[in-house]
Design an enzyme around this catalytic site. Sequence first.
Site, PDB file in Angstrom:
ATOM      1  N   GLY A  32      -5.955  -6.473  -0.168  1.00  0.00           N
ATOM      2  CA  GLY A  32      -6.497  -5.518   0.792  1.00  0.00           C
ATOM      3  C   GLY A  32      -5.559  -4.337   0.953  1.00  0.00           C
ATOM      4  O   GLY A  32      -4.852  -3.952   0.017  1.00  0.00           O
ATOM      5  N   GLU A  33      -5.551  -3.749   2.134  1.00  0.00           N
ATOM      6  CA  GLU A  33      -4.704  -2.607   2.503  1.00  0.00           C
ATOM      7  C   GLU A  33      -5.135  -1.293   1.834  1.00  0.00           C
ATOM      8  O   GLU A  33      -4.755  -0.223   2.269  1.00  0.00           O
ATOM      9  CB  GLU A  33      -3.221  -2.848   2.153  1.00  0.00           C
ATOM     10  N   GLY A  34      -5.904  -1.375   0.736  1.00  0.00           N
ATOM     11  CA  GLY A  34      -6.202  -0.206  -0.088  1.00  0.00           C
ATOM     12  C   GLY A  34      -5.477  -0.249  -1.416  1.00  0.00           C
ATOM     13  O   GLY A  34      -5.542   0.698  -2.205  1.00  0.00           O
TER      14      GLY A  34
ATOM     15  N   VAL B 180       0.835  -1.209   0.000  1.00  0.00           N
ATOM     16  CA  VAL B 180       0.000   0.000   0.000  1.00  0.00           C
ATOM     17  C   VAL B 180       0.867   1.256   0.000  1.00  0.00           C
ATOM     18  O   VAL B 180       0.524   2.263  -0.636  1.00  0.00           O
ATOM     19  CB  VAL B 180      -0.992   0.004   1.190  1.00  0.00           C
TER      20      VAL B 180
END
Length: 362
Positions: A329-331, A98
Amino acid sequence: MMLETTIAAIRPADETAMAAARELHGRLTKPAGSLGALEELSVRLAGLAGACPPPLPEPAAVAIFAGDHGVHAQGVSPWPQEVTGQMIGNFLAGGAVVNAFARQAGASVTVVDVGVAIPLPAQPTAEAAILDPSVPRLVVASVRRGTRDLAVTAALTRDEALAAVQTGIRIADELIDAGAGILLSGDMGIGNTTPAAALIAAFTGADALDATGRGTGVDDPTYAHKVAVVRAALARHAPDPADPLGVLAAVGGLEHAALAGLILGAAARRTPVLLDGVIAVSAALAAAAFAPDAVGAMVAGHRSAEPGATAALRHLGLDPLIDLGLRLGEGTGALLALPVVTGAVRVLHEVATFDSAGVAEK
């Protein structure tokens, strides 16, 4: 109450601004409809902002909500729970995926401890540095040290779920007040695809098998067990999709609830939220259940490889901008989609019309 005030501030899209954006597209130096999904995205963003053209979605701010999960005790993930806190350290040191993508996009990274099992030390951040893309920051806003085991009892009390939702609203307000033009959802929590699957099944009516994926990549026996855990939790709690706070409390996670709040907070401020993967879209279902018009602020960044994400996006009526088989995930997926969103808006700001460019129309 903050939640009620926020929901009351969420309004439908501005039809006049959307019509103006469609009309402007028809006069730009390109064949009508030639930018495909970008055209409708820019129209939606005009409707959200109530202006044509809508403001450029910048600067961008990623908010990563982190929490741990009691259901981890059921063996639904091969990763130890300590990894949640360790990865937060990696985010703050700038060493995660990220961070690499955020640097590329010029986006700031805010990590919010809303329920990590291991206490994290708060780091004071100067108000002027809130949107600093070079310095990830940590906000400690822990509601409790991880959820209870949703396979045994409700994951959260209603008050705890409400506190997490309101944390998300506060973070949205803080980032927008600091000048953010678009918020990007992020998450971290070992085991958090299990509550995400339960939320998706509860809100969409999808079967547990169709809502549940392999998360970080579990083997066949663990996957079958994970599906069974989700199915049993839904049978135990019988969550009512008309009661989104109750659904979040029964089978959600603290980061899911906080992400729902982030979305609601952004929608109330008429600021777009670029959704990441399955955790984000499970939270988006809760936000839409609280306030259906909140969908107008949502932009689906990508199609997660988790099957529940597709079910959730279909339920929300959102088409993802990119599909790269991501499941981190994480953005990360939202950050990769950010230039697409910016490009969609920039067209309305910068492309000449046929008249102004002296280009003949057909």
